[in-house]
Motif scaffolding. Structure first.
Motif, PDB file in Angstrom:
ATOM      1  N   GLY A 217       0.837  -1.110  -0.164  1.00 21.14           N
ATOM      2  CA  GLY A 217       0.149  -0.077   0.192  1.00 21.14           C
ATOM      3  C   GLY A 217       0.770   1.270  -0.141  1.00 21.14           C
ATOM      4  O   GLY A 217       0.430   2.251   0.398  1.00 21.14           O
ATOM      5  N   TYR A 218       1.914   1.228  -0.217  1.00 20.68           N
ATOM      6  CA  TYR A 218       3.117   2.068   0.002  1.00 20.68           C
ATOM      7  C   TYR A 218       4.307   1.889  -1.513  1.00 20.68           C
ATOM      8  O   TYR A 218       4.543   1.370  -0.756  1.00 20.68           O
ATOM      9  CB  TYR A 218       3.982   1.866   1.532  1.00 20.68           C
ATOM     10  CG  TYR A 218       2.692   2.971   2.896  1.00 20.68           C
ATOM     11  CD1 TYR A 218       3.412   4.194   3.164  1.00 20.68           C
ATOM     12  CD2 TYR A 218       2.544   1.810   2.971  1.00 20.68           C
ATOM     13  CE1 TYR A 218       2.202   4.327   4.135  1.00 20.68           C
ATOM     14  CE2 TYR A 218       1.567   1.930   4.140  1.00 20.68           C
ATOM     15  CZ  TYR A 218       1.568   3.463   4.887  1.00 20.68           C
ATOM     16  OH  TYR A 218       0.456   3.961   5.318  1.00 20.68           O
ATOM     17  N   SER A 333      -0.609   2.237  10.235  1.00 18.90           N
ATOM     18  CA  SER A 333      -1.438   1.936   8.155  1.00 18.90           C
ATOM     19  C   SER A 333      -2.192   3.415   8.186  1.00 18.90           C
ATOM     20  O   SER A 333      -1.812   2.977   6.585  1.00 18.90           O
ATOM     21  CB  SER A 333      -2.050   0.224   8.290  1.00 18.90           C
ATOM     22  OG  SER A 333      -3.393   0.215   8.365  1.00 18.90           O
ATOM     23  N   TRP A 336      -0.210   8.558   6.345  1.00 25.95           N
ATOM     24  CA  TRP A 336       0.610   8.637   4.532  1.00 25.95           C
ATOM     25  C   TRP A 336       1.731   8.616   4.393  1.00 25.95           C
ATOM     26  O   TRP A 336       2.613   8.970   3.757  1.00 25.95           O
ATOM     27  CB  TRP A 336      -0.212  10.151   4.128  1.00 25.95           C
ATOM     28  CG  TRP A 336       0.356  11.576   4.027  1.00 25.95           C
ATOM     29  CD1 TRP A 336      -0.347  11.961   5.993  1.00 25.95           C
ATOM     30  CD2 TRP A 336       1.163  11.881   4.179  1.00 25.95           C
ATOM     31  NE1 TRP A 336       0.769  13.380   6.688  1.00 25.95           N
ATOM     32  CE2 TRP A 336       1.700  13.280   4.575  1.00 25.95           C
ATOM     33  CE3 TRP A 336       2.200  12.122   2.781  1.00 25.95           C
ATOM     34  CZ2 TRP A 336       2.357  14.306   4.620  1.00 25.95           C
ATOM     35  CZ3 TRP A 336       3.539  12.887   2.697  1.00 25.95           C
ATOM     36  CH2 TRP A 336       3.526  13.744   3.596  1.00 25.95           C
ATOM     37  N   LYS A 381       2.292   7.066   0.387  1.00 27.00           N
ATOM     38  CA  LYS A 381       0.799   6.588  -0.191  1.00 27.00           C
ATOM     39  C   LYS A 381       0.762   7.575  -1.052  1.00 27.00           C
ATOM     40  O   LYS A 381       0.795   8.878  -1.690  1.00 27.00           O
ATOM     41  CB  LYS A 381      -0.013   6.542   1.322  1.00 27.00           C
ATOM     42  CG  LYS A 381      -0.393   5.495   2.391  1.00 27.00           C
ATOM     43  CD  LYS A 381      -1.637   4.768   2.589  1.00 27.00           C
ATOM     44  CE  LYS A 381      -1.127   4.690   3.728  1.00 27.00           C
ATOM     45  NZ  LYS A 381      -2.888   4.664   4.692  1.00 27.00           N
TER      46      LYS A 381
END
Length: 381
Positions: A217-218, A333, A336, A381
């Motif tokens: 997700g990053y 999580s 940002w 992100k």
């Protein structure tokens, strides 16, 4: 009167239920104060790489995010054979035409792959449940453990909490069985339900260099590409400083710090008061993280800045979701941006070092320690 007597007679059966041995005493293990389910699988002939690849495929098909649930893979590291997942779904207790009784359960599942074996663990379990028209957060430790489920003789189960226990045990068994089937393993016959496998503490030499690690997700960037106005990010938006490892960690809100260049390395610096619980965790481990959040998480940051991890579970209280970097540092999580640091310089302040009379008057008796860390990873992100 007959109706009242009938109600009183039936009351025990309303409050209590007979116990299936599957859900009986000791079937919800507690490790270090946390509900923790584990299973070890034996996988003869399989390498760590093969097991990790199969486990990652299973996890990607099992923990799928959608508009309703946040289930997803939090991170995966092939080198260490580790996978962490966030699970979220409904436990449906009753589903009738005019009655829907359910709870949203959130949990974390950890998979540790080794040559010829795999350890599964589910922990960090909590429920969101509607009580009197209001959604309440209920930690598993106060809902499904023996203390909260059984009567004094422990021969009957309280229905209001027992339903959480039975559905949780069933969910864990389903997940473990599904993973076992996918991996083609055999459960270890030894009684490991009350044990937890903990990865050894990482040393500085085990820290991977920037560019080879990833967080699901990053996107990983280099320190010279860090976005935003760091002054505003700290003074107005704040950050979380988190020290420790997956076995013990704590986070605290901070607004003092910055970014820079020292000893030909990109660095970040922050200041921690020795009275803070996070201080000792930073002292005991070489790596730590700085997490930055959007305004939507202001309440969580306020909570982390006004509560102590010595006295309560700040993860549950804040609602944030811990994730673990490949080098074993803890982040969240919801952030940002995550900056991972390795300690480079640590220096305790003394009153003589403070030249400003105003600053010395306010802070000279409550001295902080400065931590300057080499930036080893940055994820956005």
């Amino acid at each position: 009167m007959k109706q009242l007597l009938l109600f009183l007679y039936l009351l025990p059966s309303i409050l209590y239920a007979q116990i299936d041995p599957k859900y009986g005493e000791g079937t919800v293990p507690v490790v270090d104060g946390k509900v923790t389910f584990t299973r070890e699988l034996r996988l003869p002939g399989q390498t760590q790489e093969q097991i990790h690849a199969t486990a990652l495929k299973w996890a990607s098909e099992t923990f799928i995010p959608n508009n309703e649930f946040k289930s997803r893979i939090l991170f995966s590291t092939k080198e260490n054979g580790q996978i962490a997942c966030l699970g979220q779904q409904y436990l449906v207790f009753t589903n009738k035409a005019l009655s829907l009784d359910r709870a949203l359960v959130t949990y974390q599942m950890y998979i540790e792959c080794h040559p010829e074996k795999c350890n599964l663990k589910i922990s960090a379990i909590y429920y969101i449940y509607n009580i009197a028209g209001k959604n309440e957060k209920l930690p598993a430790e106060e809902q499904i453990t023996d203390e909260y489920v059984f009567n004094k003789k422990k021969d009957k189960m309280i229905k209001s909490t027992g339903k959480f226990r039975t559905h949780t045990i069933d969910l864990v068994a389903t997940l473990f069985d599904s993973a076992e089937k996918a991996l083609g393993g055999n459960p270890n016959p030894a009684p490991v339900i009350s044990q937890v496998t903990v990865a050894p503490e990482k040393t500085a030499s085990a820290i991977p260099s920037a560019g080879i690690s990833a967080l699901t997700g990053y996107k990983q960037i280099t320190p010279d590409k860090i976005p935003g106005n760091i002054y505003k990010m700290l003074s107005e938006n704040w950050m979380l400083v988190t020290g420790g490892s997956n076995t013990q960690f704590n986070m605290m809100t901070a607004s003092w710090g910055g970014l820079g260049h020292l000893y030909n390395k990109p660095v970040a610096f922050c200041f921690i008061n020795p009275t803070r619980h996070t201080y000792q965790l930073l002292e005991n481990k070489n790596t730590y993280t700085l997490c930055f959040f959007t305004e939507a998480y202001r309440e969580a940051l306020n909570y982390c800045g006004t509560h102590s991890g010595k006295n309560e579970d700040k993860v549950q209280g804040s609602g944030l979701t811990p994730i673990f970097t490949p080098s074993g540092s803890v982040a969240f999580s919801e952030a940002w941006m995550i900056i991972e640091c390795k300690k480079l310089v640590a220096q305790q302040f003394n009153p003589e070092a403070i030249y400003s009379p105003e600053a010395k008057a306010q802070w000279g008796k409550n001295l902080h320690k400065m931590f300057i860390g080499e930036i080893i990873n940055v994820w956005v992100k």
